[in-house]
Design an enzyme around this catalytic site. Structure first.
Site, short mmCIF file in Angstrom:
data_model
loop_
_atom_site.label_atom_id
_atom_site.label_comp_id
_atom_site.label_asym_id
_atom_site.label_seq_id
_atom_site.Cartn_x
_atom_site.Cartn_y
_atom_site.Cartn_z
N HIS A 37 0.84 -1.21 0.00
CA HIS A 37 0.00 0.00 0.00
C HIS A 37 0.87 1.26 0.00
O HIS A 37 0.58 2.24 -0.68
CB HIS A 37 -0.87 0.05 1.26
CG HIS A 37 -1.86 -1.05 1.39
ND1 HIS A 37 -1.75 -2.04 2.35
CD2 HIS A 37 -3.00 -1.31 0.71
CE1 HIS A 37 -2.77 -2.86 2.24
NE2 HIS A 37 -3.54 -2.45 1.26
N GLY A 147 -2.99 -1.49 -7.23
CA GLY A 147 -1.88 -2.44 -7.35
C GLY A 147 -2.20 -3.54 -8.36
O GLY A 147 -3.34 -3.98 -8.48
#
Ligand code: PAF
Length: 283
Positions: A37, A147
């Site tokens: 993250h 992602g």
């Protein structure tokens, strides 16, 4: 770093940035933040003047019997990590701020949401697309960062943004891995020490399979061999191993030189791990 827990608290700051002509990036998360993250946040910081991170464990993307209630939560730890990175605003809605009690509208991205993770988690992408659209409408960022570990999710979001004429850039960030290859995931926290030892077999088996596919082997045989390796390594069950084209996720019989993705999901004990690798013709 400012905190907003309700959508009305977002508006004044976002309006001020917009008036000042400052660009805004959004990084949507479910918290329990790890280096993966944080890499998305760093990427956002390089691409826009202001960075907003949302933290919301979205009940709509968990199926019955899945891990919504035990999903890791660490608000204090998350906020400390985001403050250290220079994030401007963290949006932490609760379920009441996100969904009206009689919420009945859902975003469904057909075809891309079917198969792979969509086959075993039938309402997952409907929940993801709906919450991501709501976050995008509330923050109205110039760009949002996702992602590649959740590769199908990335494509679903991209397609929704295109189909619904949302005016923003969807930025993809490569998978972030532990030194032994395990893709970072909040769910890695569920793994016992023994399972953690076994887990990198997912990445290793995909790497092995990618080599065979690049040599021209048939996808069906390679994917079956990867699944067998995972079971041999100690995975309890394999959900899928598939070769798909990288843009539309159409199944491929073999790698034909066009960008492709080798994707897998497998259970280690009760924990479901996913991973994927890109395939492209060597330069
Ligand atoms: O990838 C995630 O963490 C979630 O699916 C997302 C994009 C934040 C939506 O809840």
């Amino acid at each position: 770093m400012q905190l907003a827990r309700r959508r009305e608290q977002l508006r004044p700051q976002l309006a001020q940035w917009r008036r000042a002509g400052e660009t805004v990036a959004l990084v949507p998360t479910m918290g329990a933040l790890h280096e993966g993250h944080l890499a998305l946040v760093r990427c956002a910081r390089t691409r826009a003047r202001r960075t907003v991170v949302s933290i919301f464990v979205n009940p709509a993307q968990f199926g019955p019997g899945e891990d919504f209630h035990r999903y890791p939560r660490d608000e204090a730890g998350d906020l400390a990590k985001l403050a250290a990175l220079g994030v401007d605003l963290v949006y932490l809605p609760d379920a009441a701020d996100m969904y009206a009690p009689d919420h009945r509208s859902w975003v469904v991205v057909e075809e891309l949401s079917e198969g792979l993770c969509g086959a075993s988690r039938p309402s997952f992408f409907r929940g993801v697309a709906t919450v991501v659209l709501k976050l995008l409408l509330r923050v109205r960022p110039d760009l949002a960062v996702f992602g590649e570990k959740d590769y199908q999710q990335l494509l679903v979001v991209r397609r929704m943004v295109r189909d619904l004429d949302l005016d923003l850039e969807v930025v993809a960030h490569p998978v972030v891995r532990e030194p032994d290859g395990l893709a970072l995931s909040s769910r890695n926290a569920y793994l016992s020490p023994e399972e953690r030892r076994i887990a990198p077999a997912l990445y290793r088996s995909l790497c092995w399979g990618r080599e065979r596919l690049l040599e021209g082997a048939a996808a069906e045989a390679v994917c079956a061999a990867i699944a067998a390796r995972l079971v041999e390594a100690g995975f309890r069950a394999v959900d899928y191993v598939e070769l798909r084209d990288a843009e539309g996720l159409r199944p491929l019989c073999r790698f034909d030189g066009r960008p492709a993705r080798l994707l897998a999901a497998a259970f280690l004990g009760t924990t479901r791990l996913i991973d994927n690798l890109p395939l492209s013709r060597p330069a």
